[in-house]
Motif scaffolding. Sequence first.
Motif, mmCIF file in Angstrom:
data_model
loop_
_atom_site.group_PDB
_atom_site.id
_atom_site.type_symbol
_atom_site.label_atom_id
_atom_site.label_comp_id
_atom_site.label_asym_id
_atom_site.label_seq_id
_atom_site.Cartn_x
_atom_site.Cartn_y
_atom_site.Cartn_z
ATOM 1 N N ILE A 180 45.479 14.160 47.086
ATOM 2 C CA ILE A 180 44.749 13.839 45.458
ATOM 3 C C ILE A 180 44.192 15.275 45.364
ATOM 4 O O ILE A 180 43.353 15.774 44.931
ATOM 5 N N ALA A 181 43.989 16.047 47.042
ATOM 6 C CA ALA A 181 43.655 17.168 47.169
ATOM 7 C C ALA A 181 43.867 18.215 46.257
ATOM 8 O O ALA A 181 43.287 19.520 45.510
ATOM 9 N N GLU A 182 45.111 18.984 45.962
ATOM 10 C CA GLU A 182 45.966 19.399 45.210
ATOM 11 C C GLU A 182 45.137 19.437 43.673
ATOM 12 O O GLU A 182 44.827 19.980 42.892
ATOM 13 N N ASP A 183 45.332 17.944 42.948
ATOM 14 C CA ASP A 183 45.108 18.111 41.828
ATOM 15 C C ASP A 183 42.900 17.934 42.371
ATOM 16 O O ASP A 183 42.471 18.576 40.730
ATOM 17 N N PHE A 184 42.372 18.226 42.706
ATOM 18 C CA PHE A 184 41.020 18.307 42.699
ATOM 19 C C PHE A 184 40.743 19.580 42.520
ATOM 20 O O PHE A 184 39.896 19.822 41.694
ATOM 21 N N LEU A 185 41.462 20.683 43.657
ATOM 22 C CA LEU A 185 41.545 21.950 43.563
ATOM 23 C C LEU A 185 41.940 22.420 41.790
ATOM 24 O O LEU A 185 41.024 23.305 41.335
ATOM 25 N N ALA A 186 43.205 21.870 41.188
ATOM 26 C CA ALA A 186 43.261 22.452 39.681
ATOM 27 C C ALA A 186 41.934 22.053 39.151
ATOM 28 O O ALA A 186 41.755 22.736 38.152
ATOM 29 N N LYS A 187 41.332 20.720 38.911
ATOM 30 C CA LYS A 187 40.363 20.401 37.471
ATOM 31 C C LYS A 187 39.229 21.601 38.315
ATOM 32 O O LYS A 187 38.210 21.844 37.385
ATOM 33 N N ALA A 188 38.385 21.536 39.560
ATOM 34 C CA ALA A 188 37.954 22.343 39.920
ATOM 35 C C ALA A 188 37.818 24.153 39.256
ATOM 36 O O ALA A 188 37.016 24.703 38.974
ATOM 37 N N LYS A 189 39.264 24.388 38.928
ATOM 38 C CA LYS A 189 38.777 25.663 39.059
ATOM 39 C C LYS A 189 38.797 25.815 37.132
ATOM 40 O O LYS A 189 38.626 26.349 36.625
ATOM 41 N N ARG A 190 39.390 24.244 36.589
ATOM 42 C CA ARG A 190 38.995 24.193 35.259
ATOM 43 C C ARG A 190 38.103 24.414 34.702
ATOM 44 O O ARG A 190 37.301 24.407 33.527
ATOM 45 N N PHE A 191 37.496 23.400 35.592
ATOM 46 C CA PHE A 191 35.433 23.106 35.109
ATOM 47 C C PHE A 191 34.608 23.549 35.879
ATOM 48 O O PHE A 191 33.493 24.257 35.124
ATOM 49 N N TYR A 192 35.212 24.461 36.736
ATOM 50 C CA TYR A 192 34.028 25.545 37.491
ATOM 51 C C TYR A 192 34.746 26.574 37.879
ATOM 52 O O TYR A 192 34.920 27.413 39.334
ATOM 53 N N PRO A 193 35.170 27.225 36.567
ATOM 54 C CA PRO A 193 35.540 28.771 37.373
ATOM 55 C C PRO A 193 34.575 30.158 37.771
ATOM 56 O O PRO A 193 33.473 29.980 38.224
ATOM 57 N N PRO A 194 35.251 30.762 38.319
ATOM 58 C CA PRO A 194 34.508 31.401 38.923
ATOM 59 C C PRO A 194 34.152 32.060 38.196
ATOM 60 O O PRO A 194 34.419 33.010 37.203
ATOM 61 N N ARG A 195 32.425 32.642 38.561
ATOM 62 C CA ARG A 195 31.766 34.099 37.640
ATOM 63 C C ARG A 195 31.664 35.288 38.424
ATOM 64 O O ARG A 195 32.033 35.855 39.589
ATOM 65 N N ASP A 196 31.789 36.616 37.150
ATOM 66 C CA ASP A 196 31.630 37.494 37.232
ATOM 67 C C ASP A 196 30.537 37.917 38.107
ATOM 68 O O ASP A 196 28.863 37.171 38.484
ATOM 69 N N ASP A 197 30.474 38.534 39.105
ATOM 70 C CA ASP A 197 29.321 39.507 39.571
ATOM 71 C C ASP A 197 27.881 39.981 38.896
ATOM 72 O O ASP A 197 27.369 39.862 39.485
ATOM 73 N N SER A 198 28.452 40.716 37.461
ATOM 74 C CA SER A 198 27.626 40.177 36.116
ATOM 75 C C SER A 198 26.700 38.875 36.296
ATOM 76 O O SER A 198 25.775 38.893 35.360
ATOM 77 N N ASP A 199 27.744 37.930 36.171
ATOM 78 C CA ASP A 199 27.172 36.559 34.729
ATOM 79 C C ASP A 199 26.092 36.148 36.586
ATOM 80 O O ASP A 199 25.468 36.344 37.587
ATOM 81 N N GLU A 200 24.941 35.818 35.681
ATOM 82 C CA GLU A 200 23.506 35.410 35.950
ATOM 83 C C GLU A 200 24.271 33.764 36.886
ATOM 84 O O GLU A 200 24.226 33.235 37.042
ATOM 85 N N GLU A 201 23.450 33.416 38.201
ATOM 86 C CA GLU A 201 23.466 32.498 38.703
ATOM 87 C C GLU A 201 22.311 31.678 38.385
ATOM 88 O O GLU A 201 21.728 31.443 37.758
ATOM 89 N N ILE A 202 23.533 30.668 38.524
ATOM 90 C CA ILE A 202 22.623 29.096 37.383
ATOM 91 C C ILE A 202 21.348 28.801 38.226
ATOM 92 O O ILE A 202 21.140 28.947 39.687
ATOM 93 N N PRO A 203 20.024 28.516 37.445
ATOM 94 C CA PRO A 203 18.979 28.230 38.304
ATOM 95 C C PRO A 203 19.268 26.713 39.289
ATOM 96 O O PRO A 203 19.743 26.288 38.867
ATOM 97 N N GLY A 204 18.459 27.540 40.525
ATOM 98 C CA GLY A 204 18.122 26.364 40.908
ATOM 99 C C GLY A 204 19.269 26.861 42.676
ATOM 100 O O GLY A 204 18.808 26.069 43.980
ATOM 101 N N LEU A 205 20.724 27.282 42.816
ATOM 102 C CA LEU A 205 21.051 27.743 43.261
ATOM 103 C C LEU A 205 20.681 29.228 43.501
ATOM 104 O O LEU A 205 21.819 29.550 45.261
ATOM 105 N N ALA A 206 20.436 30.199 43.477
ATOM 106 C CA ALA A 206 19.804 30.934 43.288
ATOM 107 C C ALA A 206 18.260 31.203 44.636
ATOM 108 O O ALA A 206 17.361 31.825 44.389
ATOM 109 N N ILE A 207 18.985 31.215 45.958
ATOM 110 C CA ILE A 207 18.293 30.817 47.035
ATOM 111 C C ILE A 207 17.706 32.153 47.743
ATOM 112 O O ILE A 207 19.273 32.376 48.250
ATOM 113 N N ASN A 208 16.974 32.091 47.920
ATOM 114 C CA ASN A 208 17.130 34.079 48.842
ATOM 115 C C ASN A 208 16.435 33.233 50.444
ATOM 116 O O ASN A 208 15.096 33.481 50.726
#
Length: 234
Positions: A180-208
């Motif tokens: 089911i790994a390929e199915d998982f990757l396909a779902k991940a691309k659909r649910f969580y597409p890559p963010r552009d560099d200009s996109d703001e980081e999701i709160p809580g994930l921006a750890i310096n």
Amino acid sequence: MGSAVKKFCLQFCCCCCCTGDVDDEDEKQPLLPDDPLEYFNREVQKRRDEETNLWSEPGDPSHTERDDDRALHAMLQARNKMRMGSSGYRRLSVDIEAMRDTRREVRDKWKTILENLGFMAEADSLLTVSAGASLDRMRNAPAARALLQSLHSETSVFSSREPPPERYLFILDRLLYLDIAEDFLAKAKRFYPPRDDSDEEIPGLAINLPLLLARVEAINGRGEEVEDESERDD
């Protein structure tokens, strides 16, 4: 597919219960000490620690191989030396919980995808990785690593600022075994597409992380001075 997953999860859970989280120091000790209750309490505490901190390198008992693990471990050690309730203790607690929240958010994304694929009952078992995990025991490490890199570069499941946690290699190896790994990757691309560099980081994930490591090293270098300052702040 359902029976295969149940069989795999049963084998996995049995393996975890039998092997436990073993480090070099524990290997020198008898399997059961004079007080069996002490042994089982220690094992329970290890598992609780693993589930709380979700170490990026689960097979590294020293928690020093990755910068994020080293920072979290150092903060936990420094906090243990402080008086509970002091301002220094509270400041470290905020940073510790921020890192834990970051890791829980990533794990929650994986759980969401697995549940969407129909693995509601099995998701937690599939996502559990003990400190006894070893790359040598993986069935298809190269394919798992390639998938991990794809998830890192082609989705926003992980933070793009640091390499993906190695713990997810073991999970992907299980998904490959279940086909089911390929199915998982396909779902991940659909649910969580890559963010552009200009996109703001999701709160809580921006750890310096560099700043956090520098702060931890400063705390360790100052030793008891931190506690003295905390008491003065109170």
